[in-house]
Scaffold this motif. Structure first.
Motif, mmCIF file in Angstrom:
data_model
loop_
_atom_site.group_PDB
_atom_site.id
_atom_site.type_symbol
_atom_site.label_atom_id
_atom_site.label_comp_id
_atom_site.label_asym_id
_atom_site.label_seq_id
_atom_site.Cartn_x
_atom_site.Cartn_y
_atom_site.Cartn_z
ATOM 1 N N VAL A 212 -7.371 -6.195 -2.410
ATOM 2 C CA VAL A 212 -5.947 -6.471 -2.333
ATOM 3 C C VAL A 212 -5.281 -5.533 -1.337
ATOM 4 O O VAL A 212 -4.424 -5.919 -0.524
ATOM 5 C CB VAL A 212 -5.308 -6.340 -3.722
ATOM 6 C CG1 VAL A 212 -3.796 -6.453 -3.632
ATOM 7 C CG2 VAL A 212 -5.858 -7.410 -4.657
ATOM 8 N N LYS A 213 -5.673 -4.264 -1.348
ATOM 9 C CA LYS A 213 -5.089 -3.269 -0.445
ATOM 10 C C LYS A 213 -5.450 -3.571 1.007
ATOM 11 O O LYS A 213 -4.615 -3.465 1.925
ATOM 12 C CB LYS A 213 -5.596 -1.886 -0.845
ATOM 13 C CG LYS A 213 -4.935 -0.767 -0.079
ATOM 14 C CD LYS A 213 -5.401 0.580 -0.608
ATOM 15 C CE LYS A 213 -4.732 1.708 0.140
ATOM 16 N NZ LYS A 213 -5.188 3.034 -0.366
ATOM 17 N N ALA A 214 -6.738 -3.983 1.249
ATOM 18 C CA ALA A 214 -7.182 -4.305 2.610
ATOM 19 C C ALA A 214 -6.437 -5.521 3.147
ATOM 20 O O ALA A 214 -6.037 -5.559 4.318
ATOM 21 C CB ALA A 214 -8.695 -4.558 2.618
ATOM 22 N N ALA A 215 -6.255 -6.520 2.274
ATOM 23 C CA ALA A 215 -5.547 -7.727 2.716
ATOM 24 C C ALA A 215 -4.103 -7.395 3.054
ATOM 25 O O ALA A 215 -3.539 -7.912 4.034
ATOM 26 C CB ALA A 215 -5.617 -8.788 1.612
ATOM 27 N N THR A 216 -3.486 -6.533 2.277
ATOM 28 C CA THR A 216 -2.097 -6.151 2.534
ATOM 29 C C THR A 216 -1.990 -5.405 3.862
ATOM 30 O O THR A 216 -1.066 -5.620 4.665
ATOM 31 C CB THR A 216 -1.576 -5.277 1.390
ATOM 32 O OG1 THR A 216 -1.726 -5.982 0.156
ATOM 33 C CG2 THR A 216 -0.122 -4.920 1.586
ATOM 34 N N SER A 217 -2.973 -4.507 4.143
ATOM 35 C CA SER A 217 -2.957 -3.723 5.386
ATOM 36 C C SER A 217 -3.146 -4.646 6.583
ATOM 37 O O SER A 217 -2.473 -4.498 7.614
ATOM 38 C CB SER A 217 -4.065 -2.667 5.331
ATOM 39 O OG SER A 217 -4.119 -1.959 6.542
ATOM 40 N N GLU A 218 -4.090 -5.643 6.446
ATOM 41 C CA GLU A 218 -4.347 -6.556 7.542
ATOM 42 C C GLU A 218 -3.118 -7.409 7.832
ATOM 43 O O GLU A 218 -2.790 -7.688 9.018
ATOM 44 C CB GLU A 218 -5.540 -7.459 7.177
ATOM 45 C CG GLU A 218 -5.954 -8.440 8.257
ATOM 46 C CD GLU A 218 -6.501 -7.721 9.475
ATOM 47 O OE1 GLU A 218 -6.442 -8.279 10.573
ATOM 48 O OE2 GLU A 218 -6.999 -6.573 9.312
ATOM 49 N N LYS A 219 -2.379 -7.783 6.817
ATOM 50 C CA LYS A 219 -1.191 -8.581 6.996
ATOM 51 C C LYS A 219 -0.110 -7.811 7.736
ATOM 52 O O LYS A 219 0.599 -8.350 8.590
ATOM 53 C CB LYS A 219 -0.693 -9.040 5.618
ATOM 54 C CG LYS A 219 0.453 -10.022 5.708
ATOM 55 C CD LYS A 219 0.818 -10.506 4.330
ATOM 56 C CE LYS A 219 1.951 -11.503 4.415
ATOM 57 N NZ LYS A 219 2.334 -12.000 3.074
ATOM 58 N N LYS A 220 0.018 -6.527 7.423
ATOM 59 C CA LYS A 220 1.015 -5.697 8.085
ATOM 60 C C LYS A 220 0.686 -5.527 9.559
ATOM 61 O O LYS A 220 1.561 -5.521 10.428
ATOM 62 C CB LYS A 220 1.096 -4.331 7.409
ATOM 63 C CG LYS A 220 1.771 -4.394 6.048
ATOM 64 C CD LYS A 220 1.858 -3.012 5.445
ATOM 65 C CE LYS A 220 2.575 -3.050 4.098
ATOM 66 N NZ LYS A 220 2.690 -1.695 3.508
#
Length: 229
Positions: A212-220
């Motif tokens: 979840v954290k990696a997906a959030t970082s990639e989205k940013k």
């Protein structure tokens, strides 16, 4: 034929003399009394005839340990005769009602010496054939507990125990049935709950926090690139 008519006329005219029939006399079997008390000795009879005006009653007394009986009372012609020289002089009273076939007597101020057998005889003419009836009198300082009372008490206790056992038996059955019903209801509710969960399907697995954290970082990062362009 003439003989038959003659006999029939005799019967119809009541010329044939009455024949006596058996008379049945009744008294008690055994009576208990206290010293100094009074007691009624009952005597009655059964007869097929109407109560005659010539009905008679006679009472005799045989003391314990004696073979001889003495006459203590006689009723005849509507008059009662009481023995005024015997052991019951001034202590015996006629309390019966001859018109109702009752020849009872009352003995007063009893003593130990009054123990014995009292016999009643009755005649209701033309019924004069019958067996006299006897009753035994026992005088005590204290009236003893009779065997019948003890037997009745034992029977009462046994019946009480049986009733108690039956009550306990049905109470236990009720408690067991109630317990079985409670378990049945509880088991049915549990099965119903499991069935509803199976119809809804399995719950989705929990998401991995790192993914979840990696997906959030990639989205940013993607958003920042678009802004630079």
């Amino acid at each position: 034929m003439l003989t038959f008519l003659a006999l029939a006329s005799v019967v119809l005219l009541g010329i044939v003399p009455e024949q006596s029939q058996a008379i049945v006399i009744y008294t008690g079997w055994e009576r208990h009394a206290l010293v100094g008390s009074d007691i009624r000795l009952s005597c009655s009879f059964f007869s097929w005839r109407w109560t005659s005006e010539d009905v008679t009653f006679s009472w005799t007394y045989r003391p314990d340990g004696s073979r001889d009986s003495i006459s203590i009372f006689h009723y005849t012609g509507g008059v009662a005769y009481v023995d005024n020289k015997g052991p019951f002089r001034d202590r015996l009273e006629f309390v019966g009602n001859p018109s109702r076939r009752d020849g009872s007597i009352l003995l007063k101020n009893l003593d130990f010496s009054d123990n014995g057998t009292f016999t009643c005889d009755a005649k209701n003419p033309p019924d004069i054939v019958g067996r006299p009836s006897s009753v035994r009198l026992l005088v005590f300082e204290k009236v003893p507990i009779q065997a019948g009372v003890i037997t009745g008490a034992i029977i009462g206790v046994v019946l009480g125990l049986l009733v108690l056992i039956v009550v306990i038996y049905y109470l236990m059955r009720f408690l067991v049935a109630r317990r079985v019903f409670s378990l049945s209801v509880s088991k049915h509710g549990k099965k119903k709950k499991e069935g509803s969960q199976q119809r809804q399907g399995p719950a989705p697995p929990a998401a991995d926090p790192s993914k979840v954290k990696a997906a959030t970082s990639e989205k940013k990062k993607q958003e920042s690139r678009k802004e630079k362009k």
